[in-house]
Design an enzyme around this catalytic site. Structure first.
Site, PDB file in Angstrom:
ATOM      1  N   TYR A  63      15.170 -42.025 -11.705  1.00 27.82           N
ATOM      2  CA  TYR A  63      13.794 -42.782 -11.440  1.00 27.82           C
ATOM      3  C   TYR A  63      12.909 -41.873 -11.593  1.00 27.82           C
ATOM      4  CZ  TYR A  63      15.711 -47.561 -11.506  1.00 27.82           C
ATOM      5  OH  TYR A  63      15.751 -48.950 -11.974  1.00 27.82           O
TER       6      TYR A  63
ATOM      7  N   LYS B   5      19.758 -54.474  22.105  1.00 22.95           N
ATOM      8  CA  LYS B   5      18.609 -54.837  21.201  1.00 22.95           C
ATOM      9  C   LYS B   5      18.496 -54.333  20.074  1.00 22.95           C
ATOM     10  CE  LYS B   5      14.908 -51.326  22.081  1.00 22.95           C
ATOM     11  NZ  LYS B   5      14.227 -50.835  23.104  1.00 22.95           N
TER      12      LYS B   5
END
Ligand SMILES: *Cc1c(COP(=O)(O)O)cnc(C)c1O
Length: 350
Positions: free
Chosen positions: A245, A37
């Site tokens: 950041y 899957k």
């Protein structure tokens, strides 16, 4: 230098070896279903299904689209593990010889058709999908007595063998099987069960994460993907300078920082902690500073001869995906499936 891009190299031989190892743990009457899957846990559904078709007994998928894709080149059993949702898809499933799970009342319409092999899913304690033993009993008496079906359930904590929920689930599963004819094929094992509770493997095992080497608690199964990108900039940073950041990190001494061309838009987790180990030129380097959309920064102060263009390996069979997951409170399932389409995928040994 060519325009850089993060790369995902998938080694099909590693996946095959992982399957061969897992199969060696089964007794001869257990069949092996490869659970592919979510695009084969991010590894590429078509190439993986094709590359392992000869050594598995079937495929476990979720979406009908995935199943149709695999049916193009495989005659093996294909199970729709979350069942069918409407009559049109049931017709498609029958036409393509798919098996279907039935896990709730809304899916009982599947039983109207005799031409599909069904897997009845019972809830033994995970409390996600599946009928309670009581509901199952009603359905059995009403509609299953004269019909072939496979009895299935799913485990919540097979990766943690000391969790008491495991024995509760096995006991309930075995009790339900015994209170009926107990001749039906049965399936409860995922990768963790194969490794930790092999006596519960029954007729079909359904293994996903083990194929790809992401299972924590086993070091024989190897990470089948290499996720990497190149250094595009090197900076000398002075003691006291802050990087990236939020200026999350401050250099404690004069340092050398490499900027690597990959970020959270490639699927590298934004929340990765400082000091997470990745590999460069066979040395171990640390994430240093917050991961950006297209870039991440690593400390290469102590790594000799590092230069622009060098490859930086986030995980591979040596520095495993489990290491990065464990260092960041993540799971390898998520790391594998979050890699984004802009990453260049290369198949090895296909
Ligand atoms: C995903 C899934 C599996 C495979 O589990 P792994 O832990 O990856 O081996 C097995 N059965 C069902 C129903 C699943 O959804």
């Amino acid at each position: 230098m060519k325009e850089p891009s993060a790369e995902l190299i998938i080694d099909i031989d590693i996946i095959r070896n992982n399957i061969i190892y897992l199969k060696s743990l089964l007794n001869p009457n257990s069949k092996f279903m490869a659970v592919l899957k979510a695009n084969a846990y991010g590894h590429g559904l078509q190439k993986i299904a094709d590359g392992i078709n000869d050594i598995v007994d079937g495929f476990g998928l979720v979406r009908i689209e995935e199943a149709l894709n695999v049916r193009k080149f495989s005659n093996k059993k294909i199970l729709l593990m979350q069942g069918l949702y409407n009559k049109a898809d049931l017709d498609l499933a029958i036409k393509n010889n798919f098996d279907s799970v039935i896990h709730n009342q809304d899916q009982l319409f599947i039983l109207d058709n005799e031409n599909i092999h069904i897997w009845l899913k019972i809830n033994t304690g995970m409390n996600r999908l599946g009928f309670s033993p009581k509901e199952f009993s009603k359905i059995y008496k009403g509609r299953l007595i004269s019909r072939e079906f496979t009895l299935m359930s799913h485990l919540a904590c097979s990766d943690n063998p000391s969790d008491e929920l495991n024995s509760k689930q096995f006991d309930l599963f075995n009790d339900v099987a015994k209170s009926y004819q107990d001749t039906m094929p049965k399936s409860i094992a995922n990768t963790g069960c194969i490794l930790n509770f092999p006596q519960q493997n029954f007729d079909w095992v359904r293994s996903g994460i083990g194929l790809f080497g992401g299972f924590i608690g086993n070091d024989i199964l190897e990470t089948a993907m290499t996720f990497r990108s190149q250094i595009i900039e090197i900076k000398n940073i002075k003691k006291g300078d802050r990087i990236g950041y939020n200026g999350r990190v401050t250099a404690s001494h004069n340092m050398k920082i490499a900027l690597v061309y990959a970020g959270y838009a490639d699927g590298f987790p934004q929340a990765t902690f400082d000091n997470t180990k990745i590999s460069i030129n066979n040395y171990s380097a640390s994430i240093f500073g917050q991961v950006s959309m297209d870039l991440l920064s690593i400390d290469i102060t102590k790594i000799p001869k590092c230069k622009i263009g060098d490859w930086c390996i986030f995980w591979d069979k040596h520095n495993t995906i489990k290491n990065l997951a464990a260092q960041n409170n993540l799971i390898s399932y998520e790391l594998m499936t979050r890699i984004t389409p802009r990453v260049k995928v290369i198949f090895k040994n296909q």
